[in-house]
Design an enzyme around this catalytic site. Structure first.
Site, PDB file in Angstrom:
ATOM      1  N   TYR A  53      48.714  50.970  40.405  1.00  0.00           N
ATOM      2  CA  TYR A  53      48.455  50.547  41.789  1.00  0.00           C
ATOM      3  C   TYR A  53      48.549  51.734  42.719  1.00  0.00           C
ATOM      4  O   TYR A  53      49.309  52.658  42.482  1.00  0.00           O
ATOM      5  CB  TYR A  53      49.491  49.496  42.225  1.00  0.00           C
ATOM      6  CG  TYR A  53      49.378  48.158  41.558  1.00  0.00           C
ATOM      7  CD1 TYR A  53      48.268  47.802  40.800  1.00  0.00           C
ATOM      8  CD2 TYR A  53      50.408  47.220  41.669  1.00  0.00           C
ATOM      9  CE1 TYR A  53      48.187  46.558  40.188  1.00  0.00           C
ATOM     10  CE2 TYR A  53      50.326  45.980  41.067  1.00  0.00           C
ATOM     11  CZ  TYR A  53      49.227  45.650  40.322  1.00  0.00           C
ATOM     12  OH  TYR A  53      49.142  44.427  39.718  1.00  0.00           O
ATOM     13  N   SER A 232      47.370  36.103  41.840  1.00  0.00           N
ATOM     14  CA  SER A 232      46.167  35.692  42.576  1.00  0.00           C
ATOM     15  C   SER A 232      46.155  34.201  42.900  1.00  0.00           C
ATOM     16  O   SER A 232      45.143  33.522  42.676  1.00  0.00           O
ATOM     17  CB  SER A 232      44.890  36.085  41.817  1.00  0.00           C
ATOM     18  OG  SER A 232      44.760  37.482  41.739  1.00  0.00           O
ATOM     19  N   GLY A 235      43.255  33.352  44.949  1.00  0.00           N
ATOM     20  CA  GLY A 235      41.940  33.736  44.442  1.00  0.00           C
ATOM     21  C   GLY A 235      41.335  34.913  45.179  1.00  0.00           C
ATOM     22  O   GLY A 235      40.169  34.883  45.573  1.00  0.00           O
ATOM     23  N   LEU A 239      40.641  31.412  48.582  1.00  0.00           N
ATOM     24  CA  LEU A 239      41.297  30.130  48.836  1.00  0.00           C
ATOM     25  C   LEU A 239      42.104  30.120  50.130  1.00  0.00           C
ATOM     26  O   LEU A 239      42.804  29.154  50.418  1.00  0.00           O
ATOM     27  CB  LEU A 239      42.193  29.766  47.645  1.00  0.00           C
ATOM     28  CG  LEU A 239      41.430  29.466  46.353  1.00  0.00           C
ATOM     29  CD1 LEU A 239      42.364  29.485  45.144  1.00  0.00           C
ATOM     30  CD2 LEU A 239      40.702  28.116  46.454  1.00  0.00           C
ATOM     31  N   GLY A 241      40.388  30.519  52.962  1.00  0.00           N
ATOM     32  CA  GLY A 241      39.373  30.048  53.899  1.00  0.00           C
ATOM     33  C   GLY A 241      38.729  31.139  54.721  1.00  0.00           C
ATOM     34  O   GLY A 241      37.785  30.878  55.475  1.00  0.00           O
TER      35      GLY A 241
END
Length: 347
Positions: A53, A232, A235, A239, A241
Site C-alpha cells: 500500500y 470492501s 464495493g 454501495l 450511492g
C-alpha cells in the site's frame, strides 16, 4: 462495541477495523493522522495495512501506508499498545515488478522485517499473506486455468516462515487473504500436521455486490474456526450511492479518479447497475446506501470484523455511526432477491 476473538488466536479486536490503503495516495499524511486520531478516539482498536500500500499501487508509494502509520505511532507513544495491528506480505508480483517475484521463506521474513521498520514497532499482531503464491482465480478472474500453473513456494514453506517469525516474537498470529476453500483448508491441515502456526483469519471481499465468500468458503472457515475479515464492504464506493447519478466519472472517489480501478471487477457496468438497485432499496426502507451496505456486514454471522476504508474524518464518522443499524427480515429478503437475480457482479 464489544471485542471479538480472531480464530484461535489471543487477539481481541473491535468488529470494525480501519483499513488504510488510501493513506499515501488519496490521503496525505496529515489527514491520515487525523483519521487515525479520530478512529482511536471512537474506540476502534484494529488497523489493517499491507507492504504494497498505498493503492493504486506504484513503485514510488510502495510501503508508504505503513510509514505513515509508523510516524503516527512515533507521535503518540501510547497508541501502539492500544491497537491490534495487521499487515500483509504481498503474494507473487501481479504487474508490480518492484515487489519480490514469489512468496518464499526468505521473502516472507525479509518483508516482515521491513514492515516492522516502517511501522516502528517490535511486533505485528496479525501477519497475513496478501494473496496465494499458487495459481488461483482471484481479483475478478472467475475460472481456474491449470495452464497457468507454475512452480511456487509450497504452503508448508510459507507456514515455516510464519513459524520462525512467531518464534522470534515478531508476529503474534497469522492469516490469509484472497484465499479459496482449498487454500484455507490446506494451511490449517499442514499447520496441524507439522505443529506450525494455525491461520486465524482470512481477509476476503464481502459486500452486497460480491458475496462469493458464501459459495463454500464460509462453511470451510466456520468448521475450521477461521475468522472472516470482510474488505470492501462498500464495493469500492459503489454501495455508498456516490456514483448513482454521475457514473464512474468526475473527481470524487477512487473509481472516478483512477482508470486502473475502473478496469477491475468493481468497475464492471453490471456492478454499478446492481449497486444502484441496492442503493435504491436502502432509500425505500429509510436508510442511506452506506447504512444498508455496512449493516449487511456488521450484523452478519459470517463476519468477525469489517474493514472500512475512508479518505476523510467525516467518512469515518459516517461508517462508525452506521454501527447499530438493524435490517428487518423483509429488507433482508429483498436483498436476497436482488442477489438471486444479479448474483455477484463484482466477484
Amino acid at each position: 462495541m464489544k471485542t471479538v476473538s480472531l480464530g484461535s488466536s489471543a487477539l481481541q479486536v473491535t468488529p470494525i477495523c480501519l483499513g488504510t490503503m488510501t493513506f499515501g495516495e488519496q490521503v496525505d499524511e496529515a489527514t491520515a493522522h487525523d483519521i487515525l486520531d479520530r478512529s482511536l478516539e471512537r474506540g476502534v482498536n484494529f488497523l489493517d495495512a499491507a507492504e504494497m500500500y498505498s493503492v493504486p499501487a506504484r513503485a514510488e508509494t510502495c510501503g508508504s501506508t505503513e510509514t505513515i502509520i509508523g510516524n503516527w505511532f512515533a507521535k503518540h507513544p501510547g497508541a501502539r499498545d492500544r491497537l491490534v495491528v495487521a499487515t500483509k506480505v504481498a503474494g507473487p508480483a501481479r504487474g508490480m515488478p518492484w515487489l519480490r517475484p514469489e512468496v518464499s521463506k526468505v521473502g516472507i521474513i525479509e518483508a516482515c522485517e521491513a514492515s516492522l521498520r516502517r511501522l516502528k514497532t517490535d511486533a505485528i499482531d496479525l501477519y497475513q499473506i496478501h494473496w496465494p503464491a499458487r495459481n488461483v482465480p482471484a481479483f475478478g478472474v472467475l475460472y481456474f486455468d491449470p495452464a497457468k500453473d507454475k512452480p511456487a513456494p509450497s504452503v508448508l514453506e510459507q507456514l515455516e516462515a510464519m513459524a520462525s517469525l512467531v518464534q522470534a516474537g515478531k508476529v503474534k498470529a497469522v492469516g490469509l487473504s484472497n484465499e479459496t476453500p482449498y487454500g484455507v483448508h490446506e494451511f490449517v491441515r499442514l499447520a496441524e500436521q507439522h505443529g506450525l502456526p494455525r491461520v486465524s483469519t482470512v481477509q476476503n471481499p464481502y459486500c452486497l455486490i460480491n458475496r462469493s465468500y458464501e459459495n463454500g468458503l464460509d462453511e470451510t472457515c466456520h468448521r475450521l474456526g477461521v475468522s472472516l475479515l470482510a474488505y470492501s464492504p462498500l464495493g469500492f464506493g459503489l454501495l455508498s450511492g456516490k456514483y448513482d447519478e454521475s457514473g464512474l466519472v468526475g473527481d470524487a472517489g477512487r473509481m472516478a479518479l483512477y482508470e486502473s480501478m475502473r478496469k477491475q471487477r468493481w468497475g464492471r457496468p453490471e456492478a454499478l447497475d446492481t449497486a444502484r438497485r441496492y442503493n435504491a432499496l436502502a432509500r425505500e426502507h429509510g436508510l442511506t446506501p452506506t447504512q444498508l451496505a455496512l449493516a449487511f456486514c456488521y450484523t452478519n454471522w459470517r463476519v468477525a470484523s469489517t474493514i472500512i476504508g475512508v479518505t476523510t474524518v467525516a467518512q469515518l464518522d459516517e461508517c462508525l455511526d452506521a454501527w447499530g443499524t438493524t435490517l428487518s427480515p423483509e429488507l433482508l429478503t429483498a436483498v436476497d432477491k436482488i442477489r438471486w437475480e444479479s448474483r455477484d457482479p463484482a466477484q
